[in-house]
Write a protein that holds these residues in place. Sequence first.
Motif, PDB file in Angstrom:
ATOM      1  N   GLY A 152       0.796  -1.221   0.000  1.00  0.00           N
ATOM      2  CA  GLY A 152       0.000   0.000   0.000  1.00  0.00           C
ATOM      3  C   GLY A 152       0.826   1.266   0.000  1.00  0.00           C
ATOM      4  O   GLY A 152       1.984   1.281   0.423  1.00  0.00           O
ATOM      5  N   ILE A 153       0.211   2.329  -0.509  1.00  0.00           N
ATOM      6  CA  ILE A 153       0.853   3.644  -0.526  1.00  0.00           C
ATOM      7  C   ILE A 153      -0.025   4.684   0.180  1.00  0.00           C
ATOM      8  O   ILE A 153       0.314   5.853   0.241  1.00  0.00           O
ATOM      9  N   TYR A 154      -1.177   4.228   0.689  1.00  0.00           N
ATOM     10  CA  TYR A 154      -2.100   5.117   1.380  1.00  0.00           C
ATOM     11  C   TYR A 154      -2.018   4.843   2.882  1.00  0.00           C
ATOM     12  O   TYR A 154      -2.265   3.725   3.326  1.00  0.00           O
ATOM     13  N   PHE A 155      -1.691   5.867   3.653  1.00  0.00           N
ATOM     14  CA  PHE A 155      -1.453   5.666   5.074  1.00  0.00           C
ATOM     15  C   PHE A 155      -2.343   6.576   5.926  1.00  0.00           C
ATOM     16  O   PHE A 155      -2.512   7.754   5.620  1.00  0.00           O
ATOM     17  N   ILE A 156      -2.905   6.005   6.982  1.00  0.00           N
ATOM     18  CA  ILE A 156      -3.591   6.784   8.014  1.00  0.00           C
ATOM     19  C   ILE A 156      -2.731   6.663   9.269  1.00  0.00           C
ATOM     20  O   ILE A 156      -2.420   5.556   9.700  1.00  0.00           O
ATOM     21  N   VAL A 157      -2.351   7.795   9.830  1.00  0.00           N
ATOM     22  CA  VAL A 157      -1.355   7.789  10.900  1.00  0.00           C
ATOM     23  C   VAL A 157      -1.894   8.469  12.157  1.00  0.00           C
ATOM     24  O   VAL A 157      -2.519   9.531  12.089  1.00  0.00           O
ATOM     25  N   GLU A 158      -1.633   7.838  13.284  1.00  0.00           N
ATOM     26  CA  GLU A 158      -1.918   8.419  14.596  1.00  0.00           C
ATOM     27  C   GLU A 158      -0.582   8.800  15.224  1.00  0.00           C
ATOM     28  O   GLU A 158       0.303   7.949  15.368  1.00  0.00           O
ATOM     29  N   THR A 159      -0.408  10.076  15.560  1.00  0.00           N
ATOM     30  CA  THR A 159       0.854  10.510  16.159  1.00  0.00           C
ATOM     31  C   THR A 159       0.732  10.575  17.681  1.00  0.00           C
ATOM     32  O   THR A 159      -0.160  11.234  18.210  1.00  0.00           O
ATOM     33  N   LYS A 160       1.630   9.866  18.352  1.00  0.00           N
ATOM     34  CA  LYS A 160       1.789   9.940  19.804  1.00  0.00           C
ATOM     35  C   LYS A 160       3.250  10.359  20.030  1.00  0.00           C
ATOM     36  O   LYS A 160       4.110   9.534  20.326  1.00  0.00           O
ATOM     37  N   ILE A 161       3.503  11.644  19.827  1.00  0.00           N
ATOM     38  CA  ILE A 161       4.870  12.154  19.772  1.00  0.00           C
ATOM     39  C   ILE A 161       5.630  11.868  21.070  1.00  0.00           C
ATOM     40  O   ILE A 161       5.156  12.155  22.169  1.00  0.00           O
ATOM     41  N   ASN A 174      -6.236   0.595  23.014  1.00  0.00           N
ATOM     42  CA  ASN A 174      -7.461  -0.023  22.492  1.00  0.00           C
ATOM     43  C   ASN A 174      -7.998   0.725  21.277  1.00  0.00           C
ATOM     44  O   ASN A 174      -8.501   0.119  20.329  1.00  0.00           O
ATOM     45  N   LYS A 175      -7.887   2.063  21.281  1.00  0.00           N
ATOM     46  CA  LYS A 175      -8.341   2.838  20.124  1.00  0.00           C
ATOM     47  C   LYS A 175      -7.465   2.540  18.901  1.00  0.00           C
ATOM     48  O   LYS A 175      -7.969   2.427  17.777  1.00  0.00           O
ATOM     49  N   ILE A 176      -6.157   2.427  19.109  1.00  0.00           N
ATOM     50  CA  ILE A 176      -5.246   2.099  18.012  1.00  0.00           C
ATOM     51  C   ILE A 176      -5.571   0.720  17.444  1.00  0.00           C
ATOM     52  O   ILE A 176      -5.597   0.525  16.229  1.00  0.00           O
ATOM     53  N   LYS A 177      -5.859  -0.234  18.316  1.00  0.00           N
ATOM     54  CA  LYS A 177      -6.248  -1.573  17.875  1.00  0.00           C
ATOM     55  C   LYS A 177      -7.510  -1.500  17.024  1.00  0.00           C
ATOM     56  O   LYS A 177      -7.593  -2.136  15.961  1.00  0.00           O
ATOM     57  N   LYS A 191      -2.894   1.412   5.034  1.00  0.00           N
ATOM     58  CA  LYS A 191      -2.252   0.924   6.251  1.00  0.00           C
ATOM     59  C   LYS A 191      -2.414   1.954   7.355  1.00  0.00           C
ATOM     60  O   LYS A 191      -2.245   3.149   7.130  1.00  0.00           O
ATOM     61  N   PHE A 192      -2.757   1.475   8.551  1.00  0.00           N
ATOM     62  CA  PHE A 192      -2.913   2.352   9.706  1.00  0.00           C
ATOM     63  C   PHE A 192      -1.965   1.913  10.815  1.00  0.00           C
ATOM     64  O   PHE A 192      -1.801   0.721  11.066  1.00  0.00           O
ATOM     65  N   ASP A 193      -1.331   2.882  11.460  1.00  0.00           N
ATOM     66  CA  ASP A 193      -0.502   2.577  12.630  1.00  0.00           C
ATOM     67  C   ASP A 193      -0.257   3.876  13.390  1.00  0.00           C
ATOM     68  O   ASP A 193      -0.558   4.965  12.901  1.00  0.00           O
ATOM     69  N   TRP A 194       0.292   3.751  14.575  1.00  0.00           N
ATOM     70  CA  TRP A 194       0.665   4.922  15.359  1.00  0.00           C
ATOM     71  C   TRP A 194       2.177   5.076  15.321  1.00  0.00           C
ATOM     72  O   TRP A 194       2.906   4.103  15.151  1.00  0.00           O
ATOM     73  N   VAL A 195       2.630   6.312  15.452  1.00  0.00           N
ATOM     74  CA  VAL A 195       4.070   6.576  15.435  1.00  0.00           C
ATOM     75  C   VAL A 195       4.408   7.578  16.529  1.00  0.00           C
ATOM     76  O   VAL A 195       3.578   8.399  16.924  1.00  0.00           O
ATOM     77  N   LYS A 196       5.648   7.503  17.011  1.00  0.00           N
ATOM     78  CA  LYS A 196       6.092   8.435  18.052  1.00  0.00           C
ATOM     79  C   LYS A 196       6.967   9.553  17.501  1.00  0.00           C
ATOM     80  O   LYS A 196       7.307  10.492  18.223  1.00  0.00           O
ATOM     81  N   SER A 197       7.338   9.445  16.213  1.00  0.00           N
ATOM     82  CA  SER A 197       8.193  10.453  15.594  1.00  0.00           C
ATOM     83  C   SER A 197       8.174  10.261  14.082  1.00  0.00           C
ATOM     84  O   SER A 197       7.639   9.269  13.573  1.00  0.00           O
ATOM     85  N   TYR A 198       8.776  11.207  13.367  1.00  0.00           N
ATOM     86  CA  TYR A 198       8.877  11.073  11.912  1.00  0.00           C
ATOM     87  C   TYR A 198       9.740   9.877  11.536  1.00  0.00           C
ATOM     88  O   TYR A 198       9.420   9.133  10.593  1.00  0.00           O
ATOM     89  N   GLU A 199      10.828   9.656  12.255  1.00  0.00           N
ATOM     90  CA  GLU A 199      11.689   8.506  11.976  1.00  0.00           C
ATOM     91  C   GLU A 199      10.935   7.198  12.213  1.00  0.00           C
ATOM     92  O   GLU A 199      11.109   6.227  11.464  1.00  0.00           O
ATOM     93  N   ASP A 200      10.119   7.177  13.230  1.00  0.00           N
ATOM     94  CA  ASP A 200       9.296   6.004  13.519  1.00  0.00           C
ATOM     95  C   ASP A 200       8.291   5.775  12.392  1.00  0.00           C
ATOM     96  O   ASP A 200       8.017   4.638  11.999  1.00  0.00           O
TER      97      ASP A 200
END
Length: 212
Positions: A152-161, A174-177, A191-200
Amino acid sequence: MLPRLAIFKILKGIFKRELLNDQDILEKATDKIKEVFKSISAQKITNYEVVDGYETDSGNIFELDTITEQDFEKEWRVFHSNPNRKAAINEYYKMDSEGEKGFADKLESNENILMFTKLKKGGFVIDTPYGNYSPDWAIICRKDGVEKPELGIYFIVETKINKDHNALTEVEVNKIKCGQLHFKAVSDLVKFDWVKSYEDFKAKFGVKENEV
């Protein structure tokens, strides 16, 4: 809305039931029961289903959070996109933290990011036991700008910096799940996931940096 048997078991397990005559204590006990119920409900979710005929309102999804004059008083509070880059859908976005502002800056500087937008709170929602949940970002990448374009090339991202996994609250986990299960049902291309930074973000989504 609990079954009568469940209510009976809860009451039977309460010591000093006369304290429930106090309205404040009763409300606190009720709130605690709701928290436990939501947590157990979220943990038991194993999949989402796409309902036939359901359509999302693109007008709501891409609507912007309101930006006030006070927001401009803090440099990080408002992201101003580069008019020469044109990757951000809108010119201005309201940021929730200084880390989010840095995340947006780095998205814009990576030419492998074709388009991105910060999603309005309540614009695009995922139904969860905690109510409607809105992720933070929608991002589209160049096909040759990701390590595994077949995923995939389409991403939905949740940021938890700057948050590690063990620092996430039970509600956040639970919300991320729920978000992951939702998009798994929607499309193999998203694709959906959470990240803590741009590098992540680059590591989890396999996004390449600009070629020098």
